[in-house]
Structures are given as structure tokens and as C-alpha cells.
Design an enzyme around this catalytic site. Structure first.
Site, PDB file in Angstrom:
ATOM      1  N   ARG A 186       0.838  -1.204   0.000  1.00 31.13           N
ATOM      2  CA  ARG A 186       0.000   0.000   0.000  1.00 31.13           C
ATOM      3  C   ARG A 186       0.879   1.263   0.000  1.00 31.13           C
ATOM      4  O   ARG A 186       1.015   1.932  -1.005  1.00 31.13           O
ATOM      5  CB  ARG A 186      -0.947  -0.025   1.230  1.00 31.13           C
ATOM      6  CG  ARG A 186      -2.086   0.976   1.171  1.00 31.13           C
ATOM      7  CD  ARG A 186      -1.721   2.378   1.573  1.00 31.13           C
ATOM      8  NE  ARG A 186      -1.173   2.460   2.919  1.00 31.13           N
ATOM      9  CZ  ARG A 186      -0.581   3.543   3.410  1.00 31.13           C
ATOM     10  NH1 ARG A 186      -0.473   4.621   2.672  1.00 31.13           N
ATOM     11  NH2 ARG A 186      -0.078   3.545   4.628  1.00 31.13           N
ATOM     12  N   ASP A 187       1.522   1.555   1.116  1.00 34.01           N
ATOM     13  CA  ASP A 187       2.316   2.786   1.235  1.00 34.01           C
ATOM     14  C   ASP A 187       3.469   2.772   0.230  1.00 34.01           C
ATOM     15  O   ASP A 187       3.805   3.801  -0.366  1.00 34.01           O
ATOM     16  CB  ASP A 187       2.860   2.907   2.670  1.00 34.01           C
ATOM     17  CG  ASP A 187       3.227   4.335   3.051  1.00 34.01           C
ATOM     18  OD1 ASP A 187       3.569   5.115   2.158  1.00 34.01           O
ATOM     19  OD2 ASP A 187       3.175   4.664   4.245  1.00 34.01           O
TER      20      ASP A 187
ATOM     21  N   CYS B 167       4.481   9.830   0.881  1.00 29.33           N
ATOM     22  CA  CYS B 167       3.142  10.372   0.669  1.00 29.33           C
ATOM     23  C   CYS B 167       3.240  11.428  -0.418  1.00 29.33           C
ATOM     24  O   CYS B 167       4.048  12.351  -0.325  1.00 29.33           O
ATOM     25  CB  CYS B 167       2.602  10.986   1.956  1.00 29.33           C
ATOM     26  SG  CYS B 167       1.039  11.839   1.702  1.00 29.33           S
TER      27      CYS B 167
ATOM     28  N   HIS C  26       3.739   4.036  12.879  1.00 30.58           N
ATOM     29  CA  HIS C  26       4.003   4.005  11.439  1.00 30.58           C
ATOM     30  C   HIS C  26       5.087   5.049  11.181  1.00 30.58           C
ATOM     31  O   HIS C  26       4.835   6.244  11.277  1.00 30.58           O
ATOM     32  CB  HIS C  26       2.696   4.327  10.693  1.00 30.58           C
ATOM     33  CG  HIS C  26       2.860   4.448   9.213  1.00 30.58           C
ATOM     34  ND1 HIS C  26       2.592   3.403   8.352  1.00 30.58           N
ATOM     35  CD2 HIS C  26       3.254   5.482   8.430  1.00 30.58           C
ATOM     36  CE1 HIS C  26       2.816   3.801   7.103  1.00 30.58           C
ATOM     37  NE2 HIS C  26       3.229   5.055   7.125  1.00 30.58           N
TER      38      HIS C  26
ATOM     39  N   HIS D 214       8.506   6.732   9.078  1.00 30.69           N
ATOM     40  CA  HIS D 214       9.277   6.919   7.840  1.00 30.69           C
ATOM     41  C   HIS D 214      10.701   7.289   8.239  1.00 30.69           C
ATOM     42  O   HIS D 214      10.961   7.674   9.375  1.00 30.69           O
ATOM     43  CB  HIS D 214       8.638   8.004   6.971  1.00 30.69           C
ATOM     44  CG  HIS D 214       7.427   7.526   6.236  1.00 30.69           C
ATOM     45  ND1 HIS D 214       7.386   7.365   4.877  1.00 30.69           N
ATOM     46  CD2 HIS D 214       6.205   7.144   6.683  1.00 30.69           C
ATOM     47  CE1 HIS D 214       6.186   6.921   4.505  1.00 30.69           C
ATOM     48  NE2 HIS D 214       5.449   6.784   5.580  1.00 30.69           N
TER      49      HIS D 214
HETATM   50 ZN    ZN Z   1       3.391   6.255   5.415  1.00 33.10          ZN
END
Ligand code: ZN
Length: 308
Positions: A13-14, A242, A209, A211
Site C-alpha cells: 500500500r504505502d 506520501c 508508522h 518513515h
Molecule cells: Zn506512510
């Protein structure tokens, strides 16, 4: 398989949402199967967003149905709204993460809604989920994007993160996860914010979550572990980002996350060699896309053993 900590793979997904090439559904299936075979207990397989906006996710329902048939796998998906939640439940998702931005600027850019409007959407989703029979109801996580800072607006006040977390927990979300969408978190800040949020909603704040924009991803994981967090997202090869958080880099690398957690004595249930095999499938599906990660580059340190 005994597990002390849950690694949730968000690469499909990401990771893929930032890749320009639309990956064929067959390749996504191969990748998800390989991740499942490596022992990943949970995979975020898709986001239920309009295909016109994100062509990569046009096959979200098909991919979710496929993953839900894999034995023992907890299938997670991301949704921006009630419509996405309805489609995700129809496809058989076990966990739905509803995304909300703490930063007003990111909320407008990513969701085209104000924070207040998105809180109303969360209320609509929780109300609808409550109307389902318990065995047809997936877990609902509220994912608080930009909880540690935003590349559009800069600082994100901690009181606003706490305020939204409290409201979402009261509303009936099963859990609230903190997302470092921009990758700006540092260990001291992460510890402070986790304590502030958990002082209000306790264990309902249960996942991170992260990064790796500033290279502090693994340091932040270590602090999360010390603070009692036992669910961490990662992406194979450190893909991700994103489109509405300019300057953010990929997710923390799943391979390195597993290596760190096992080194800290926490069993993940994941086989690192099998994870590298999944990485090879990803590399094949995305020729020319740079993959990151220290473990894949350096290999297993001599004499290293996974947690017993
Ligand atoms: Zn993310």
C-alpha cells in the site's frame, strides 16, 4: 508461531502508492504470497481510494480478496472515508485503517477535507461499523498522519494530536496509531508524545508508522519498544512516502526492522532469508526502482541469531 511483536508490512500500500509504474495484479499477488510465506502476520495490501486519483490501487478489492484467503494472514487496508470502508468490508479486510491528518494543511492536500470534516467521516465509519454483526466487523484503527510534524505546515502541536486521539477513542475506534508521515520524529519527541497520548487513552494507542526521512527510524523504533509499543509498520525495501508530504522519504525498511526487533530479543515470527526472497520478487516487479536497507546490503552478521 510465538510472537512478541507484530510487524505489519505496508509495502503493497504505502510502498506502491509512490511508484509510478502500475504493478500488475499478478505481481502483487506473488509479492503478498511471498511476504505471507516469510511469516508476516499482517499485511496492508491496498488502499480503497478512487482509481482515478490513484491508478495503482484500482485492483484494491481483488487484491484484498486474494490476501484474505491466505491462511492466518491478518489483512489490513487503508481507507479515507465511509465509502472506502464499505468496499473494504465487502472485500473481506480484517483491519481498516482510517486515515486522518493532524496537520490541517496535510488534511486539505491529502484528503481534500478539513480535520473537522474528517472527524465527522470517522464518526460515520464507527456508526456504520457498529451496525454490522460482530463477526462481520473488522478492527478499526484511526491512523493519525503527520503526528510528529508536517512538511507543508511545519510543527504539529502535541495537544492537537492528543485531542484527536481522545476524541477518536471515545468515538469507538478500536485503536489509534501514530504516523510519522513526514519522517520528522526524533526519539525524545516520540517518547514524550507516546506518553502524552497514552496518559489519556492507554493501550488503545498501540502502533507506530514510521518513515526514515531523517535516518532516525530505527532509533525511534527502539524508543517505541521501550515505551511498550508492540505493533510496527514497515515496508519491504523501504519504499513509500506520501504524494502530499513533499520531501518525505520511504517507510522504515521491514528487513532492518525485523533485524532490530529480533536483536532486541523480541520474536517477530518472520524468517529473514524468506523476507529477502520476497524482496527479490519486489525488485523484479519494479525494475529501476531503488530498494533500501542495511540488512539486505550487508547480510547476516557472523554469529548473529534471531530471538529465541
Ligand atoms: Zn506512510
Amino acid at each position: 508461531m510465538l510472537r512478541d511483536v507484530t510487524v505489519s508490512e505496508v509495502g503493497p500500500r504505502d510502498g506502491l502508492q509512490m511508484v509510478r509504474k502500475v504493478v500488475p495484479t499478478a505481481d502483487k499477488r506473488r509479492l503478498i504470497s511471498a511476504l505471507h510465506a516469510a511469516g508476516l502476520p499482517e499485511i496492508e495490501v491496498a488502499s480503497f481510494v478512487p482509481p482515478k486519483l490513484v491508478p495503482q490501487m484500482a485492483d484494491a478489492a481483488e487484491v484484498t480478496r486474494f490476501a484474505a484467503a491466505l491462511p492466518g494472514l491478518h489483512v489490513a487496508v487503508l481507507v479515507p472515508n465511509l465509502r472506502g470502508a464499505e468496499a473494504a468490508v465487502a472485500a473481506g479486510a480484517h483491519k481498516i485503517t482510517l486515515t486522518l491528518s493532524v496537520s490541517e494543511a496535510h488534511s486539505q492536500a491529502n484528503l481534500r477535507r478539513s480535520r473537522t470534516e474528517q472527524m465527522e467521516e470517522a464518526r460515520a465509519v464507527t456508526t456504520w461499523l457498529r451496525s454490522l454483526p460482530p463477526d462481520a466487523r473488522p478492527r478499526l484503527e484511526a491512523g493519525l498522519s503527520t503526528a510528529f510534524g508536517c512538511s507543508l505546515q511545519g510543527e504539529v502541536p502535541e495537544a492537537e494530536v492528543v485531542g484527536m486521539a481522545v476524541e477518536l477513542a471515545r468515538m469507538g475506534c478500536d485503536s489509534v496509531g501514530l504516523s510519522d508521515t513526514a519522517g520528522y520524529a526524533n526519539p525524545a519527541q516520540l517518547r514524550r508524545l507516546l506518553r502524552l497520548v497514552r496518559a489519556e487513552i492507554g493501550q488503545a494507542c498501540d502502533s507506530l508508522h514510521l518513515h526514515d526521512t531523517m535516518g532516525l527510524g530505527m532509533a525511534n523504533v527502539t524508543v517505541g519498544v521501550e515505551e511498550g509499543i508492540r505493533i510496527f509498520d514497515g515496508a519491504l525495501g523501504g519504499l513509500g512516502g506520501c504524494p502530499f508530504a513533499p520531501g518525505a522519504s520511504g517507510n522504515i525498511v521491514t528487513e532492518d526492522l525485523v533485524f532490530l526487533l529480533e536483536s532486541l530479543g523480541l520474536r517477530t515470527g518472520i524468517d529473514l532469508d524468506a523476507l529477502l526472497a520476497a524482496r527479490a520478487i519486489l525488485a523484479e516487479a519494479l525494475p529501476g526502482e531503488p530498494l533500501h536497507g542495511a540488512y539486505a546490503r550487508a547480510g547476516r552478521p557472523t554469529g548473529w541469531r534471531a530471538a529465541a
